[in-house]
Enzyme design. Structure first.
Site, PDB file in Angstrom:
ATOM      1  N   SER A  22       0.799  -1.235   0.013  1.00 24.11           N
ATOM      2  CA  SER A  22       0.020   0.006   0.010  1.00 24.11           C
ATOM      3  C   SER A  22       0.794   1.306   0.162  1.00 24.11           C
ATOM      4  CB  SER A  22      -0.867  -0.078   1.246  1.00 24.11           C
ATOM      5  OG  SER A  22      -1.495   1.198   1.456  1.00 24.11           O
ATOM      6  N   SER A  69      -9.004  -2.021   3.814  1.00 27.95           N
ATOM      7  CA  SER A  69      -8.796  -2.440   2.485  1.00 27.95           C
ATOM      8  C   SER A  69      -8.981  -3.702   2.128  1.00 27.95           C
ATOM      9  CB  SER A  69      -7.492  -1.959   1.576  1.00 27.95           C
ATOM     10  OG  SER A  69      -7.672  -2.031   0.106  1.00 27.95           O
ATOM     11  N   LYS A  73     -13.497  -4.637   4.145  1.00 30.70           N
ATOM     12  CA  LYS A  73     -14.267  -3.360   4.011  1.00 30.70           C
ATOM     13  C   LYS A  73     -15.629  -3.598   4.445  1.00 30.70           C
ATOM     14  CE  LYS A  73     -11.880  -0.393   0.846  1.00 30.70           C
ATOM     15  NZ  LYS A  73     -11.997   0.541  -0.627  1.00 30.70           N
ATOM     16  N   ASN A  94     -13.849   2.215   4.978  1.00 28.13           N
ATOM     17  CA  ASN A  94     -12.526   2.274   4.562  1.00 28.13           C
ATOM     18  C   ASN A  94     -11.596   2.821   5.686  1.00 28.13           C
ATOM     19  OD1 ASN A  94     -13.014   4.773   3.999  1.00 28.13           O
ATOM     20  ND2 ASN A  94     -11.517   4.910   2.207  1.00 28.13           N
ATOM     21  N   ASP A 109     -13.921   6.765   0.326  1.00 30.75           N
ATOM     22  CA  ASP A 109     -13.546   6.657  -0.930  1.00 30.75           C
ATOM     23  C   ASP A 109     -14.462   7.436  -1.804  1.00 30.75           C
ATOM     24  OD1 ASP A 109     -11.489   4.620  -0.975  1.00 30.75           O
ATOM     25  OD2 ASP A 109     -13.082   3.048  -1.110  1.00 30.75           O
ATOM     26  N   ASN A 157     -24.253  -1.769 -15.514  1.00 30.09           N
ATOM     27  CA  ASN A 157     -23.185  -3.074 -15.006  1.00 30.09           C
ATOM     28  C   ASN A 157     -23.535  -4.093 -15.770  1.00 30.09           C
ATOM     29  OD1 ASN A 157     -21.434  -3.787 -12.614  1.00 30.09           O
ATOM     30  ND2 ASN A 157     -22.588  -5.481 -12.743  1.00 30.09           N
ATOM     31  N   MET A 210      -7.345  -1.635 -16.532  1.00 31.36           N
ATOM     32  CA  MET A 210      -6.223  -1.748 -15.323  1.00 31.36           C
ATOM     33  C   MET A 210      -5.245  -2.548 -15.913  1.00 31.36           C
ATOM     34  SD  MET A 210      -6.749  -2.490 -11.258  1.00 31.36           S
ATOM     35  CE  MET A 210      -7.098  -4.223 -11.443  1.00 31.36           C
ATOM     36  N   VAL A 234     -11.467   5.594 -12.178  1.00 31.67           N
ATOM     37  CA  VAL A 234     -10.983   5.257 -10.824  1.00 31.67           C
ATOM     38  C   VAL A 234      -9.426   4.559 -10.852  1.00 31.67           C
ATOM     39  CG1 VAL A 234     -13.332   4.881  -9.928  1.00 31.67           C
ATOM     40  CG2 VAL A 234     -12.076   2.916 -10.893  1.00 31.67           C
ATOM     41  N   GLY A 257      -7.322   7.961 -11.202  1.00 30.20           N
ATOM     42  CA  GLY A 257      -7.811   7.584 -10.038  1.00 30.20           C
ATOM     43  C   GLY A 257      -6.897   8.124  -8.787  1.00 30.20           C
TER      44      GLY A 257
HETATM   45  P1  NDP Z   1     -15.090  -4.553  -7.458  1.00 29.67           P
HETATM   46  O1  NDP Z   1     -14.678  -5.956  -7.785  1.00 29.67           O
HETATM   47  O2  NDP Z   1     -16.176  -4.385  -6.246  1.00 29.67           O
HETATM   48  O3  NDP Z   1     -16.192  -3.839  -8.731  1.00 29.67           O
HETATM   49  C1  NDP Z   1     -15.579  -4.293 -10.181  1.00 29.67           C
HETATM   50  C2  NDP Z   1     -16.856  -3.846 -10.966  1.00 29.67           C
HETATM   51  O4  NDP Z   1     -16.265  -3.725 -12.526  1.00 29.67           O
HETATM   52  C3  NDP Z   1     -18.035  -4.334 -11.084  1.00 29.67           C
HETATM   53  O5  NDP Z   1     -19.178  -3.451 -11.281  1.00 29.67           O
HETATM   54  C4  NDP Z   1     -17.802  -5.305 -12.011  1.00 29.67           C
HETATM   55  O6  NDP Z   1     -19.289  -6.039 -12.467  1.00 29.67           O
HETATM   56  C5  NDP Z   1     -17.215  -4.572 -13.073  1.00 29.67           C
HETATM   57  N1  NDP Z   1     -16.562  -5.462 -14.059  1.00 29.67           N
HETATM   58  C6  NDP Z   1     -15.410  -6.254 -13.755  1.00 29.67           C
HETATM   59  N2  NDP Z   1     -14.734  -6.864 -14.836  1.00 29.67           N
HETATM   60  C7  NDP Z   1     -15.767  -6.402 -15.797  1.00 29.67           C
HETATM   61  C8  NDP Z   1     -15.677  -6.702 -17.257  1.00 29.67           C
HETATM   62  N3  NDP Z   1     -15.081  -7.446 -17.735  1.00 29.67           N
HETATM   63  N4  NDP Z   1     -16.758  -5.935 -18.002  1.00 29.67           N
HETATM   64  C9  NDP Z   1     -17.574  -5.390 -17.361  1.00 29.67           C
HETATM   65  N5  NDP Z   1     -17.624  -5.207 -15.963  1.00 29.67           N
HETATM   66  C10 NDP Z   1     -16.568  -5.532 -15.220  1.00 29.67           C
HETATM   67  O7  NDP Z   1     -13.967  -3.686  -7.357  1.00 29.67           O
HETATM   68  P2  NDP Z   1     -13.685  -2.231  -6.864  1.00 29.67           P
HETATM   69  O8  NDP Z   1     -14.735  -1.561  -7.199  1.00 29.67           O
HETATM   70  O9  NDP Z   1     -13.090  -2.430  -5.330  1.00 29.67           O
HETATM   71  O10 NDP Z   1     -12.431  -1.958  -7.855  1.00 29.67           O
HETATM   72  C11 NDP Z   1     -12.914  -1.367  -9.011  1.00 29.67           C
HETATM   73  C12 NDP Z   1     -11.684  -0.588  -9.565  1.00 29.67           C
HETATM   74  O11 NDP Z   1     -11.469   0.540  -8.803  1.00 29.67           O
HETATM   75  C13 NDP Z   1     -10.426  -1.378  -9.358  1.00 29.67           C
HETATM   76  O12 NDP Z   1      -9.419  -0.982 -10.768  1.00 29.67           O
HETATM   77  C14 NDP Z   1      -9.748  -0.699  -8.336  1.00 29.67           C
HETATM   78  O13 NDP Z   1      -8.357  -0.799  -8.478  1.00 29.67           O
HETATM   79  C15 NDP Z   1     -10.254   0.836  -8.399  1.00 29.67           C
HETATM   80  N6  NDP Z   1     -10.305   1.476  -7.093  1.00 29.67           N
HETATM   81  C16 NDP Z   1      -9.880   2.660  -7.196  1.00 29.67           C
HETATM   82  C17 NDP Z   1      -9.632   3.411  -5.865  1.00 29.67           C
HETATM   83  C18 NDP Z   1      -9.042   4.841  -5.852  1.00 29.67           C
HETATM   84  O14 NDP Z   1      -8.773   5.319  -4.961  1.00 29.67           O
HETATM   85  N7  NDP Z   1      -8.691   5.333  -6.982  1.00 29.67           N
HETATM   86  C19 NDP Z   1     -10.399   2.922  -4.767  1.00 29.67           C
HETATM   87  C20 NDP Z   1     -10.908   1.645  -4.915  1.00 29.67           C
HETATM   88  C21 NDP Z   1     -11.089   1.061  -6.127  1.00 29.67           C
HETATM   89  P3  NDP Z   1     -19.604  -7.528 -11.816  1.00 29.67           P
HETATM   90  O15 NDP Z   1     -19.244  -7.340 -10.373  1.00 29.67           O
HETATM   91  O16 NDP Z   1     -20.969  -7.628 -12.364  1.00 29.67           O
HETATM   92  O17 NDP Z   1     -18.715  -8.342 -12.628  1.00 29.67           O
END
Ligand code: NDP
Length: 292
Positions: A22, A69, A73, A94, A109, A157, A210, A234, A257
């Site tokens: 981290s 984290s 969470k 968080n 967040d 979504n 990502m 993000v 992000g």
């Molecule tokens: P989650 O797993 O909780 O959510 C991920 C989201 O992305 C869900 O809605 C998921 O849909 C969707 N998703 C994933 N893969 C696909 C795909 N191939 N096609 C379509 N939708 C997809 O993760 P987080 O919300 O925790 O994290 C998401 C991103 O945010 C990460 O890249 C993380 O690093 C970033 N992040 C950045 C922060 C910052 O401070 N900048 C803080 C927290 C997170 P489903 O679940 O339906 O598959």
């Protein structure tokens, strides 16, 4: 002058698994030194079955508080005494603040995202926005945006099991705020086109783009982008996703992000210490770290 560790030095930290990668220790230790707060910040790998005892240790060790984290969470909610409005609506925390043994759970967040938008001159209060994804980061952003007064949010979504689970949560957030929130299928291109056309901001809160899958993009085509549509992603690794690159090429404001990461930390720092985090000092340090 650097403060030396003494008998009075307080502890803050991160509970996660894994926690050691981290940026938070760098961010908070630098801020403690710069503001003269006599505290240090360490990362702790916490096994899920030890989370309750580890949170009790915040009281026992008179810690300032902690960040949480993945994967803690949501589970951590069960071990605190009170929740902020955003934390309760999101269903995840968080940050824990230790108020003389009473533990308050927050989720910074979403406020981190809103502060980053503000820093970049993006004004979204009273307007409509579109957000891709409905996971943890998306829910935090949607909740804070709704609390802060964003008028309407179109959420997209994949139509999977998670879609059905998130629907009642979004309805709960909408019911408690004045924000209209609609969930749509990410595969519904006609709806996506209409929503983006009516929006003043597009947010990617999915993992798509990502590292290492940097060639992927959460939008079916870049024709949906426009010069007057700011795009917030993000993701901060890479610093410029394919989506941000495409938006930048047509002249739109783009924000990654990193600012959200910085300002969620600044909000936690303020809750623990009452002090403003010196973000101008810390932002370049984070930018250097993500390049490593
Ligand atoms: P989650 O797993 O909780 O959510 C991920 C989201 O992305 C869900 O809605 C998921 O849909 C969707 N998703 C994933 N893969 C696909 C795909 N191939 N096609 C379509 N939708 C997809 O993760 P987080 O919300 O925790 O994290 C998401 C991103 O945010 C990460 O890249 C993380 O690093 C970033 N992040 C950045 C922060 C910052 O401070 N900048 C803080 C927290 C997170 P489903 O679940 O339906 O598959």
């Amino acid at each position: 002058m650097e403060k030396e560790i003494s008998g009075k030095t307080r502890l803050a930290g991160l509970y996660a698994l894994p926690a050691r990668h981290s940026f938070s220790p760098l961010m908070h230790t630098t801020a403690f030194q710069a503001t003269g707060v006599d505290a240090i910040y360490l990362s702790f790998d916490i096994q899920p079955e030890r989370l309750g005892e580890s949170i009790q240790a915040i009281r026992d060790l008179e810690m300032l508080g902690i960040n949480l984290s993945m994967p803690h969470k949501m589970a951590a909610i069960n071990y605190v005494d009170e929740l902020s409005q955003a934390a309760r609506l999101i269903g995840a925390i968080n940050t824990i603040v230790n108020q003389k043994g009473k533990l308050i759970g927050h989720n910074t967040d979403g406020s981190g995202c809103m502060a980053s938008l503000k820093q970049n001159g993006i004004e979204i209060i009273g307007k409509r926005m579109t957000i891709l994804g409905a996971g943890g980061a998306a829910t935090a952003i949607i909740t804070q945006a709704a609390i802060d007064g964003v008028d309407a949010i179109d959420v997209f979504n994949i139509k999977d099991d998670f879609y059905r689970k998130i629907e009642p949560k979004l309805a709960e957030i909408a019911a408690e705020t004045d924000c209209q929130i609609q969930l749509h299928d990410l595969a519904d291109e006609a709806q996506l086109t209409a929503s983006i056309a009516a929006s003043s901001l597009l947010i990617n809160a999915t993992n798509i783009g990502m590292a290492p899958d940097t060639e992927q993009m959460p939008l079916p085509n870049t024709a949906l982008l426009r010069k007057d549509l700011p795009v917030f992603d993000v993701i901060y690794h890479p610093g410029e996703t394919k989506l941000l690159k495409a938006a930048k090429e047509i002249g739109a404001i783009t924000v990654n992000g990193l600012g959200m990461l910085l300002y969620q930390g600044a909000a936690a720092f303020k809750l623990w210490t009452g002090e403003e985090m010196p973000v101008a000092l810390i932002q370049p340090l984070l930018e250097q770290e993500i390049k490593k």
